[in-house]
Structure formats: C-alpha cells, structure tokens
Design an enzyme around this catalytic site. Sequence first.
Site, PDB file in Angstrom:
ATOM      1  N   SER B 326       6.449 -20.966  -5.860  1.00 20.55           N
ATOM      2  CA  SER B 326       5.728 -20.361  -6.975  1.00 20.55           C
ATOM      3  C   SER B 326       4.268 -20.086  -6.677  1.00 20.55           C
ATOM      4  CB  SER B 326       5.805 -21.289  -8.185  1.00 20.55           C
ATOM      5  OG  SER B 326       7.147 -21.546  -8.490  1.00 20.55           O
ATOM      6  N   VAL B 327       3.755 -20.691  -5.630  1.00 23.33           N
ATOM      7  CA  VAL B 327       2.376 -20.446  -5.235  1.00 23.33           C
ATOM      8  C   VAL B 327       2.161 -18.956  -4.974  1.00 23.33           C
ATOM      9  CG1 VAL B 327       0.955 -20.778  -3.174  1.00 23.33           C
ATOM     10  CG2 VAL B 327       1.853 -22.747  -4.396  1.00 23.33           C
TER      11      VAL B 327
END
Lengths: 380, 630
Positions: B326-327
């Site tokens: 998700s970064v």
Amino acid sequence: MALKDLVDPAASGPLARSRGIWSALHLDPILLFLLLILVSGGLFVLYSGADRNIEVVKAQGIRLGVAFVVMLVFAQLDPAVFRRWAPWLYAAGLVALAAVLVMGVGAKGAQRWLALPGLPRFQPSEIMKLVVPMMAAWYLSRHFLPPRLSQVAVGLAIVLVPMVMIIQQPDLGTSLLVGMAGLFVVFFAGMSWKLIAAFVAMVSVSAPLMWFFVMREYQKQRVLTLLDPQSDPLGAGWNIIQSKTAIGSGGIDGKGWLQGTQSHLEFLPESHTDFIVAVLAEEFGFVGMMVLLLVYFLIILRCLYIAATAQDSFSRLLAGALTMTFFIYIFVNVGMVSGLLPVVGVPLPLISYGGTSGVTLMAAFGVLMSIHTHRRMISA
Amino acid sequence: MPWGEFKDTAAERRLFQRRTVVMLVFVILMLGGLLGRMYQLQVVEHDIYTTISDKNRVQVQSVPPPRGLVYDRNGELLAQNRPVFSVTLVPERVDGMDETLIRLGRILDVSEQDLERFQRRLKEPRRPFQEIPLRYDLTEQEIARLAVHRHELPGVEVEAELVRYYPHSELTAHVLGYVGRINREELQRIDPVNYAGTNYIGKSGIERFYEETLHGKVGYQHVETNARGRTLRVLERENPVPGEDLKLHLDLRLQQRAHELLDGRRGAVIAIEPKTGGILALASVPGFDTNKFVTGISVDDYRALSQSKDKPLFNRALRGQYPPGSVMKPMLAIAALDSGVATRDRTIWDPGYFQLKEGGRRYRDWKRGGHGWVDLREAIAESCDIYFYETAVEMGVDTMSGYLSSFGFGEDAALDVSGALSGLLPSREWKRAIHNEPWYPGDSVNLGIGQGYMLATPLQMATATALIANRGTWVEPRLLRDVIGDDSVEDVLPDETHQPLALKNPEDWEYVVESMAEVMHGTKGTARRAGSDAPYRMAGKTGTAQVFSLAEDEEYDAEEIRERLRDHALFVGFAPVEDPKIVVSVIVENGGSGSGTAAPVARALFDAWLLELSEGSDSGLVSQATGGAQ
C-alpha cells in the site's frame, strides 16, 4: 728515500749509524718499517671492513702483536738451527697432518685443526708453509746445485706428500700455498728450464685429471663460477659480482674511508676477511690499490735482496721461497677478489682479519731477518 | 761430479742470483697484471660498476598515501586510520623455520589459519629477502613480548601500517561499507602504480564508491638498503598525496536513533533530506562489526555472520527487495489523477471485494466489510484496496509502469550509494520477456496495490516519497555532502539524470500530500495513532507486504515460522507537510502491520529530527550517540 738506500741501508743515510742496534736485535729496519706501514694501514681498512667494529680491530691488533713477537723470536735463531731442525720438523709435520686426517676437528665439512690435550688448537697445514720449504732447502742444499734430475724428483716428492695430505682435509688454498713454497725452492735451486717446461706441460695435462679425480664438487663450482659469475648470481657468483662492483665503483680516488657502500651495506661478503681488498679498492680507489701494491712490492724487493745476499745455499733457497710464497698470497688474494682467479680461501697478507696466517707470515719474516742479520763477515 | 768434492759456492750464488732476477721480473709482471686488472675495473669500467653499485643500494619504495577520513554532517568521525602492527618473517634470515614458528607460537597467539596462510605464501614465488606476514594486528602486550625475545628470533620483524578503523562500526556498517585486503580480481583493475604499497581497498558502501577520492596518490622514496633489503636511510622522498576527507549528509545521532528503534528486530530505515537528497540515516538492522573485515575476518566469525538467520551482512535498506504494498498508493494516485482516470470527486463503492467480471475471482479488501463509498483521499487515508483495484484496471499496466518509473522504481536512482538494487518494476514487455506470457488484467489489479510482481527497496520507497514531498522536483539520494580537500563536491559526485515530474495540474501534488496527511491526522487515518499529538503536520502511508515462502533450509520451529510468516510492516512519510525537512521509509520484517509497527518508528524519527536534532538546536546528543555506540 732512494731505491738504492732501500736495498742497502749500510750504504749511506741515517739508518747506517743505527745498524749496530738493529743487528743486536737481529731485526732488519727497512723490512720492519715497511711491515709496520702495511700493518697500520691495514688496521684502518679493517676498521672499515668490519663495519666500525672496534673489537675486531683490537683483536687483530693483539694477534699482530703476537705475530711480531713470533717474528722477533724467529729472528734470534741462527739459520743453522732451522737447517738442523728441518728434517725433524718435516717428519713431525707429516705426523700431525696424518693426525688431522684421523682425528682432526673443524667446521664447514673440513678437518683442519688438531686439538691435542695440553696444547692450543692449531692447524698443522699452516706450519707446513714454513716447514716444507725448509725441508726442500735442506735436502737440495746438501748437494751441488743445480740439482740433478733424481734430486729434483726427491725435492718434488718432499713437496708433494704434504700437499696431497692437505688437499684431503680438504683445503685447496693452503695446499697450493705449501706446494708453491716448495716448488720455489726447487726453482731457486736451479732446476733446469727444460725440466720446468716439462713440468708445466705435465701440470697442464694433469689439470683435467685433477678436475675429475681430485677436486671436490664445491671446488669445481668455484672455477665454473669464475668463468661465468652470472650463472649463480645469488650463490657462489654473488661474491665475485659484488666484489667486482665494489672495486669498480671505487674509481680512481675511491669513495673515501668508511664511505664504501658495497661493504657497509653488507653486499660484500667477508668484507673484513678474505675480501678486504675490495673494501680498500672501493674506499681508496685505484690510487689506494697502487699504494698497497707498491708497499707489497717494496717488501718483496727487500726480501729478494736479503735472499740474494744470503751466504749459504740453504738460506738463499729458504729466503727466496718464503718471499715468493708471500707474493703468491698477494697475487692469489687480489686475483680472486678481482675476479681473475677462482675463490680459494687465501687471506690478504697482514691485512685480512683472523686466521693463523698472520703468525706464519711474520714467522717467515723472522726467518728472513735471521738470515740477514746472522751473516758472518767472511766474504766481504 | 764435474767440479770435484767442493761446492762451487760462487757459481751457486750466481745461479741463484740469476733465478732471483727472473723471479723479480715475474713478480713485477704479475703485480703489473693485478694493477692492470684494477685499472680495467676502476678506470675503464668504472661507470658500469657505479651503476650496479647504485642499483644495489638504492631502491625505490612506494609510500602509500593515508586514506581520507569520513565524517558525518556534524563532523563526527566515522572512519579513521589507526596504526596496526603485524609480525613478518624473512625466511632467508630465519635459522630453523619450524623452530622459529613454534617459538613464536609460544609468544603470540598464532592460529591454525595464520599458520596455514603463512605456509602457503612461503611456497609462492617471491623476491629474496621479502618478508612474509604471519599475523596482523598484534596487541601491545604481544609487541612487548616480541621485543623481549627479539634477539633469539632472527628474521622476525614487527611492521606497522595504517589500517582503517570504524569507531561506530555497527552503526555505520551498511553506509560506509568497509575496506579489505586487495584481492586478485581487484588487482586486475586498479592502477598498479598508484596502488603500489597500498594493501587495502574499499569493498562496499562509501569506501567503495569514493575509493578514488579517498585513496590519494602514492608517494615515493629512494632508500638505501643493505643486501638483506633492510632500509637503512631515506635519500630522497616524494610525499604521497593523502586521500581527501569526506563529509556525509548522514547524521550519526539520527542513525543511532534509527538503530535503537529497530533494535531487536530485522528491518531498515532510510531518512532523506528532501531539499538536498542527502541521506540522513541509512540503517539496516542487525548490523555487524566492520572492523573485523579490515585485516581479514576469521573463518569462524565469518561463518557466524553469513549463516545467521537474521542476515546481518545483508543490506536491507539498499538490497532488500520487498513488495511495496500500500505504500505505493500515493504514487499510483498521482498516476491516476494525472492520466485522468481518477478525479477528486469520483467515488467508488467498496463492498469488501473487487471482481474483474461478474462471477469472476474476488480480490478482497484488507477490511472484510469494505469501506463503503470512498473517494481518492479516503482511499489513501484508509488504504482502500478496492478503489485502487478499479483505477489500476482502468489505467492499465503501461500507464502505471510509466508513472512508477518516473518515481524511480525499477532503477537504481541513487547518486552515490554503491550496491543499491533496482527492485522490479513490471511491464507488459517485461512479462513477455521473462514469463513469456501476456499481461493479464489480474496482474494490473495486483500492481494497483503494489503487490504481484512489483518489488522495491526501502531506498526506492524513500526516493519516491521524497519526490512527493518535493512536489515533483527530483533530488537523487546522496550520501556525500562535502569534500574536505582540493576537489569540490561537484567534481566527485555523479551528475543527476532525472527530470522533474511535471503534472498537468500541479495542484494534484497538494491533493495527494493532503491525503497522506490524512493518514496521520485524519479520524480514520491508518496511522492516526502514530500521528497524534504532534506539534507539526506530517504525511505518510502505511503498508504491509506479504511473505510468500520460507527458505528451504530453515528448520521447522512452529513459533518461529509463525513469526517469520508474518507480513512485513512498511511505512513511508515526510514532515512537516508544508515544508518537508525529512522523508522516511521504514520496513520491519515480519513486523505485522505498517500502522502498528513501522509508523511509530517514523514518528519517532520525525520527532527526533524536527524537535531535537534540527540544526541550530544542538542538544548535546552527539555525546550520547557516540557514547552509546562504543
């Protein structure tokens, strides 16, 4: 000082007056003076060759002092004593040499020393340098000179026997010097030129035989190395390369006392013993070598004069032979260090450190002085 | 007898005197011969022998230059040189090698390996009188003991050389790297003249990257030696040019803090100053003692390091390639906005799963029940997967791949960080080339949340985040801040190659930054706990990355496997939002959730940098930091 004065101090000059004292001491002032010059100059070179080790110089000084005393003692003895004792000394010498072969002690694979209880260790071969010419002179002077063929043969045998025994030790250098000493007696006795020529021819023929049957492997190696030092630059050739470099880099006037780089940086092996002349050549150059050889030449000249003026055959033969032995020392040593001759262990007379050779040499000079100072005033 | 009974003494005397004259001539000739020989050597061939003599005694020795020192941004010494003593033997001068070695073994601590290495080098060809080292790094006591026994050990010498020393060894291991003995391979490529006399070369990190600058220029001295090669005096000397000292952007205090925060875990932290690209901290935990490598690490020590399950030798910050998860969402959000696929007003219904077509495979959201209606800002703040699945499919791989590449993924975008890996940025062509398969829409779905084929290093994640913090302005990450010496930084530092990422609507940068601020400060932000009570505003993004498989050689240990199967916790972020001073990327292996494990680490670093360590407010932490490292 003119050459004439050197040859005969009685002729004129200040030495003439003091002749009485010298005669009483049985010393020859000219020879003594030349020897002192040689010895004192030699100590300076030794100090440099030993890398400023004053202990080495002190030890050599003491040894030379002893040698001078030995010379003094020998000078007091009448030549007749030497003649009388020659056969006995020769016989004892042969026994001692045999003893060395049987029970000698030594180092580096050679037996040269005899250690008898109650006596200091000594090297019989060294004494033979004096005894062999005495014996040869004793024998030949008993007959009319020039000697006959058979007498020459006996004379050569007298020389050859101890020579072979010394080679067995093995000690090629001393053996050659002893042999030369004896051969000079035969030569001075008047061995005919034809015989000499024949003898030289025989030696050249026997040289290959010597190579195969007598010479040890390390001795052959020395000869091979002489022919091509580069073949073994780190082993046997190293000595020759480095000593030639030392001599050559000295140039005309040298690098200066204590300034020789070859010797002080340990490139030159045995720089205070057998190779000391390379130190002198490096530090004092060609000029220094000329001076050295001149001093040696003057000593030889004086000694030959003594021989020529000796009164009996025995004295003449002995004096001549001892003088020429001294010369052979010089020639072999300088020839070896400068790469003309193979490396044999012959010291530079009265300059190299150590060994008994200094004592033997001074004893020989004592004999010469004895011969000169015991002349009787009959023929004049 | 022709002359009767009596000897003719006069005739005998004449005969003798004739012979004496012959001998005198002989002597003169022979002495003349010797003198001639001397003339030949000393006058004719004098020059030849002078040359040989000089060559004999004068040798040219190289003098290695002292290696440049390395400082951190505050002048804290990170790499220095210390004298090290080693014992060497000259076989030619040793009498009785075996005996000498046994004696040395009684005086010193000589290991089997030392002996083995020594025996090996004894058999190799070498110059006569060249010394062979037996053992390095003698202690004071050993040197003293050797001095006492020296007279009975001919040919044994103690030699000194300058050797690298890292006072903060473990803290700086993965940044500085280390130097080691030049090996055969390196010998091929170094300049043999300049490295004559140098024994060490940079093996990794800064030491390797700036090898040329740090090394300096070799000097020479003409020395007089004796036949044994021992130096007696220096005749002439040309001094070496010392290597130049380097000052890094690194702040040892922040580095120390990063290590403390990760202590007991496996992970990495990268902190970058976004204005300069300067790397403030580069931590990979656990670390190792680089000093052990300098003079040669023992086999046992090396085995312990290389076989450790925690992989201390592995530089996770530069070489750890993780699925970013998700970064990646803020970067993908930029892609979606700029390519026109997403708009700020667009909302998407998240039922908890996503299907490419009716009845197809369900791609789940991390939140079982779904987020309901979400717009892009909420999708970032709450890390909604469904929003990104859908936009990813709409964007397609080519668009995503293109934008992600502008963020520096798929390449080593760092300026002077040696050994950084490029991760993996998948594309249609890549998949065709490697897997010989077309790109499926399902691959796009995975890429939309930074999973699937995508791999990135913590350094790359930090770099991409810095681009957001800089609102599109590229500054490539760098370690070197200044050169204390003749060269300027510009001469030494490589040129930057990246163009700024210009968006059609630059306002989109602010939108995404604000969305990332929501992550920290929003009521539903995934890292709101880590962002609470801060006197400044920060922006960030949490992530978790799945761990697929277990290494085959790992033993079965239920508890440990459970721990090692846990997701990696990720976080990227920067602060303050308005004027970013620090960008951080954090990964904690098997740390579980990004919000619970990685975000607090970043928050602590923000606080440290902005509140404690910021330039001008010197709070005396240097001494604390260094005190802790020793």
